[in-house]
Design an enzyme around this catalytic site. Structure first.
Site, mmCIF file in Angstrom:
data_model
loop_
_atom_site.group_PDB
_atom_site.id
_atom_site.type_symbol
_atom_site.label_atom_id
_atom_site.label_comp_id
_atom_site.label_asym_id
_atom_site.label_seq_id
_atom_site.Cartn_x
_atom_site.Cartn_y
_atom_site.Cartn_z
ATOM 1 N N HIS A 68 54.545 37.400 100.738
ATOM 2 C CA HIS A 68 54.036 37.894 102.020
ATOM 3 C C HIS A 68 54.642 39.270 102.271
ATOM 4 C CE1 HIS A 68 53.013 33.552 103.307
ATOM 5 N NE2 HIS A 68 51.911 34.206 102.950
ATOM 6 N N GLU A 71 57.623 40.276 104.805
ATOM 7 C CA GLU A 71 58.869 39.506 104.801
ATOM 8 C C GLU A 71 59.936 40.231 103.976
ATOM 9 O OE1 GLU A 71 57.422 35.579 103.758
ATOM 10 O OE2 GLU A 71 56.087 35.568 105.487
ATOM 11 N N ARG A 124 50.463 40.978 106.094
ATOM 12 C CA ARG A 124 50.914 39.766 105.403
ATOM 13 C C ARG A 124 50.265 39.572 104.034
ATOM 14 N NH1 ARG A 124 52.194 34.113 106.471
ATOM 15 N NH2 ARG A 124 50.686 32.639 105.647
ATOM 16 N N HIS A 195 60.690 33.205 101.587
ATOM 17 C CA HIS A 195 59.862 33.626 102.724
ATOM 18 C C HIS A 195 60.760 33.899 103.928
ATOM 19 C CE1 HIS A 195 55.652 32.566 101.393
ATOM 20 N NE2 HIS A 195 56.361 31.952 100.449
ATOM 21 N N GLU A 272 62.536 29.543 104.062
ATOM 22 C CA GLU A 272 62.273 30.506 105.137
ATOM 23 C C GLU A 272 63.619 31.016 105.619
ATOM 24 O OE1 GLU A 272 59.264 31.425 106.187
ATOM 25 O OE2 GLU A 272 57.914 29.802 105.580
#
Ligand code: 0X9
Ligand code: ZN
Length: 317
Positions: A68, A71, A124, A195, A272
């Site tokens: 992404h 990020e 993104r 992520h 994440e």
């Protein structure tokens, strides 16, 4: 000075800077590193990676980062991790570096990453245009060929942020990553997709919350090891863990599910990173090193627990 000293991790770097840094790292550590190119992006950029191997026959760990575009903490963390694996003198880090074969792709979505630096910080998706819409790009983390477009875990609308693409692996970036991983799958024990944000460790499945993988208890035990370790650090950062669809939302066609379901990589996570929403994707650079240090010690625990449970043995004999 070492190649790494100029990088510093005091700000976020552009793709050109990351590429130049990678070249220096490969030149400074020629014996234990190998650069590789998994393929080209839609706009024709090389998608690069680095293999770090101190001895052959080690269990393989693959890190996919910055799929992404926005990020940025993921590639900052991946490059910091590469540097530590190569230059740290800490015993635990030396053991981590030298007893695994590392395959790290710091920026998978290179076109999107450049776009976030030059045009739109919060982009993104990929940058490939659509045949059916003015909207550009596909969510590459919905584009893998595993339960693609199932269960409402992705969108068929090209303007949606979770657009799955016209077909699985329509994006050159996911196609390249998947071909590369498939070519080393017999050596690959662990897959981690970096992520941000939310501070979560997510195991398969993403495509459904009605089922969990057969080794779900092991996946939770390994995630708990990571979470317990980072919670005990001076910053005491809380990482929650669970199955992707269970604790987040359904997402079909993700890297983690594809690696688990189609490549037999039975320890597969989406991590994440920081934060929990205060800054979100636009995490200030002061957080790079704390986030990366946390990731390093977390991954040490993750691999130690995986080994204890028997997941670092050769996959096929
Ligand atoms: O939605 C995603 O692709 C990931 N979150 S992000 O904010 N980085 O875009 C999470 C994917 C993990 N799987 C599931 N949510 N099921
Ligand atoms: Zn993401």
């Amino acid at each position: 000075t070492r190649a790494s000293d100029k990088f510093g991790w005091t700000r976020y770097n552009s793709l050109a800077e990351i590429d130049a840094w990678l070249d220096e790292i490969l030149a400074v550590y020629p014996v234990v590193t190998e650069g590789f190119v998994i393929g080209k992006s839609y706009e024709g950029r090389d998608i690069r990676g680095i293999k770090i191997s101190y001895k052959s026959g080690n269990p393989g760990v693959f890190i996919e980062s910055n799929i992404h575009a926005r990020e940025w903490i993921t590639s900052a963390t991946a490059t910091w991790l590469i540097n530590e694996l190569l230059s740290s003198s800490d015993d635990l880090v030396r053991d981590l570096a030298e007893s695994h074969d590392w395959y790290i792709v710091p920026v998978l979505n290179v076109d999107g990453f450049v776009y976030t630096h030059e045009k739109d910080r919060l982009w993104r998706k990929t940058r490939q245009p659509s045949n059916i819409s003015q909207c550009i790009g596909v969510d590459p983390n919905r584009n893998y060929d595993s339960h693609w477009m199932e269960n409402g875990g992705a969108s068929s609308d090209p303007c949606n942020e979770a657009y799955a693409g016209p077909y699985a692996f329509s994006e050159p970036e996911t196609k390249a990553l998947s071909d590369f991983v498939a070519s080393i799958k017999d050596k690959l024990n662990i897959m981690i997709a970096f992520h941000s944000y939310s501070q979560l460790l997510l195991s398969p499945y993403g495509h459904t919350k009605d089922e969990v993988p057969e080794n779900y208890d092991d996946l939770m035990q390994v995630a708990k090891a990571y979470s317990d370790t980072v919670k005990d650090l001076p910053y005491g950062t809380v990482y929650r863990y669970g199955s992707s669809a269970g604790i987040l939302y359904p997402a079909s066609g993700t890297t983690s599910d594809w690696a688990y379901n189609e490549q037999d990589v039975k320890i597969s996570y989406t991590i994440e990173f920081r934060d929990t929403g205060n800054f979100g994707f636009v995490l200030p650079p002061a957080f790079i090193i704390p986030n990366a240090e946390e990731a390093l010690v977390g991954i040490i625990s993750l691999l130690a627990e995986s080994k204890k449970l028997g997941y670092l043995e050769p996959k096929y004999i």
